[in-house]
Design a protein around this motif. Structure first.
Motif, mmCIF file in Angstrom:
data_model
loop_
_atom_site.group_PDB
_atom_site.id
_atom_site.type_symbol
_atom_site.label_atom_id
_atom_site.label_comp_id
_atom_site.label_asym_id
_atom_site.label_seq_id
_atom_site.Cartn_x
_atom_site.Cartn_y
_atom_site.Cartn_z
ATOM 1 N N ARG A 296 -152.135 12.457 97.844
ATOM 2 C CA ARG A 296 -152.330 11.788 99.136
ATOM 3 C C ARG A 296 -152.588 10.293 98.911
ATOM 4 O O ARG A 296 -152.044 9.433 99.615
ATOM 5 N N VAL A 297 -153.431 10.012 97.937
ATOM 6 C CA VAL A 297 -153.754 8.612 97.635
ATOM 7 C C VAL A 297 -152.525 7.885 97.099
ATOM 8 O O VAL A 297 -152.250 6.741 97.476
ATOM 9 N N ARG A 298 -151.753 8.533 96.222
ATOM 10 C CA ARG A 298 -150.581 7.903 95.620
ATOM 11 C C ARG A 298 -149.529 7.533 96.657
ATOM 12 O O ARG A 298 -148.751 6.608 96.450
ATOM 13 N N TYR B 167 -148.465 8.981 88.169
ATOM 14 C CA TYR B 167 -149.436 10.080 88.150
ATOM 15 C C TYR B 167 -150.467 9.825 87.057
ATOM 16 O O TYR B 167 -150.131 9.433 85.942
ATOM 17 N N ARG B 168 -151.738 10.045 87.378
ATOM 18 C CA ARG B 168 -152.818 9.948 86.403
ATOM 19 C C ARG B 168 -153.614 11.243 86.430
ATOM 20 O O ARG B 168 -153.764 11.855 87.478
ATOM 21 N N MET B 169 -154.135 11.618 85.269
ATOM 22 C CA MET B 169 -155.010 12.785 85.216
ATOM 23 C C MET B 169 -156.229 12.519 86.090
ATOM 24 O O MET B 169 -156.918 11.505 85.918
ATOM 25 N N HIS B 170 -156.486 13.389 87.042
ATOM 26 C CA HIS B 170 -157.554 13.170 88.010
ATOM 27 C C HIS B 170 -158.415 14.416 88.089
ATOM 28 O O HIS B 170 -157.962 15.460 88.566
ATOM 29 N N ALA B 171 -159.640 14.323 87.573
ATOM 30 C CA ALA B 171 -160.585 15.434 87.662
ATOM 31 C C ALA B 171 -161.513 15.175 88.841
ATOM 32 O O ALA B 171 -162.197 14.148 88.887
ATOM 33 N N GLY B 172 -161.549 16.099 89.778
ATOM 34 C CA GLY B 172 -162.390 15.905 90.947
ATOM 35 C C GLY B 172 -163.857 15.788 90.611
ATOM 36 O O GLY B 172 -164.613 15.172 91.361
ATOM 37 N N ASN B 173 -164.268 16.345 89.477
ATOM 38 C CA ASN B 173 -165.678 16.252 89.110
ATOM 39 C C ASN B 173 -166.027 14.938 88.431
ATOM 40 O O ASN B 173 -167.142 14.757 87.956
ATOM 41 N N ASN B 174 -165.082 14.011 88.405
ATOM 42 C CA ASN B 174 -165.344 12.679 87.863
ATOM 43 C C ASN B 174 -164.435 11.682 88.562
ATOM 44 O O ASN B 174 -163.423 11.243 88.018
ATOM 45 N N SER C 137 -140.145 8.611 92.460
ATOM 46 C CA SER C 137 -139.000 8.694 93.364
ATOM 47 C C SER C 137 -139.272 9.603 94.560
ATOM 48 O O SER C 137 -138.525 9.587 95.538
ATOM 49 N N ARG C 138 -140.351 10.371 94.482
ATOM 50 C CA ARG C 138 -140.733 11.243 95.599
ATOM 51 C C ARG C 138 -141.521 10.500 96.668
ATOM 52 O O ARG C 138 -142.076 11.116 97.565
ATOM 53 N N GLY C 139 -141.606 9.199 96.550
ATOM 54 C CA GLY C 139 -142.300 8.407 97.563
ATOM 55 C C GLY C 139 -143.694 7.964 97.164
ATOM 56 O O GLY C 139 -144.425 7.402 97.990
#
Length: 257
Positions: free
Chosen positions: A209-211, A174-181, A167-169
């Motif tokens: 940002r991607v979402r 949301y998915r768990m996102h680890a920058g190292n993978n 609802s926030r746009g």
């Protein structure tokens, strides 16, 4: 500045792998060897040394002499993993990359990591979030099980957090996102403005940002990286949670290395 290693034409390929590194002389060789052991080695590697003073870049340049793919070693003086990642990704895009993947210099990608990243992006994903586990050379079975439980808890909290609601746009859950993978198309990376150029944590900011831009976000279970858990050991469970929630690192610095 860059150093190019050996290879078999991977420089013309679409996939580039970026590894930001700061003071990683003790661990980066393991990461580089894990990349050399990938089943899919048709990629170009970019190591971004974030102003290390411990020989990290020298080890990367030594690796470039025998690596089975082209290697570029960059120097990024601006402090922060976000700066190093953004510099590496944009350098790769200028070099012709259309597909980008990232791991960190204290992590061990399993042999099918690049193949899984490439497959998911080619199948239409814009952003791919891989699966993380604890390094087996740092923990036994019980320690790794505990790490997995913490990751599941963090993923659940991220989904339930009010700020992450669609609802926030947001266009995707949301998915768990680890920058190292992670892996992302070059087009999407540029479209969302890239990685925030700041110290860690940057992963959640980039994901959101991607979402806001696309729903083409997938989780690839075959894309596995074994993580160092030294931040958890340095901060403890509560301190690590505070750090990931942007509540500060308390008495610890932003980098426990």
């Amino acid at each position: 500045m860059s150093t190019t290693g050996g290879g078999t034409g991977a420089g013309a390929g679409a996939l580039w792998v970026v590894v930001p590194a700061y003071q990683e002389a003790a661990r980066i060789v393991g990461t580089l060897e894990a990349l050399a052991a990938q089943r899919d080695r048709d990629f170009t590697l970019v190591v971004v040394d974030n102003a290390s003073t411990d020989g990290t870049s020298a080890l990367a340049r030594d690796f470039a002499r025998w690596a089975p793919f082209p290697v570029h070693v960059l120097h990024e003086p601006d402090k922060g993993v976000g700066c190093a990642v953004d510099t590496g990704f944009r350098y790769a895009i200028r070099g012709g990359a259309t597909l980008l993947a990232r791991t960190d210099a204290d992590c061990l990608p399993r042999p099918g990591w690049t193949a899984a990243a490439r497959a998911a992006l080619r199948e239409g994903a814009g952003l791919v979030c891989g699966r993380i586990d604890a390094r087996r050379d740092e923990h036994g079975p019980l320690g790794r099980a505990g790490f997995r439980a913490l990751v599941r808890g963090a993923a659940l909290f991220g989904r339930l957090r009010p700020a992450h609601r669609r609802s926030r746009g947001y266009l995707a859950p949301y998915r768990m996102h680890a920058g190292n993978n992670m892996a992302v198309t070059a087009a999407l990376y540029e479209a969302v403005g890239g990685m925030p150029r700041r110290p860690s944590p940057t992963d959640r900011l980039f994901l959101n940002r991607v979402r806001r831009h696309t729903a083409a976000i997938v989780h690839a279970r075959e894309m596995v990286v074994e993580n160092s858990t030294r931040r958890l050991r340095a901060y403890g469970v509560v301190g690590t949670a505070r750090w990931y929630l942007d509540r500060g690192a308390g008495r610890q610095g932003e980098d426990p290395r």
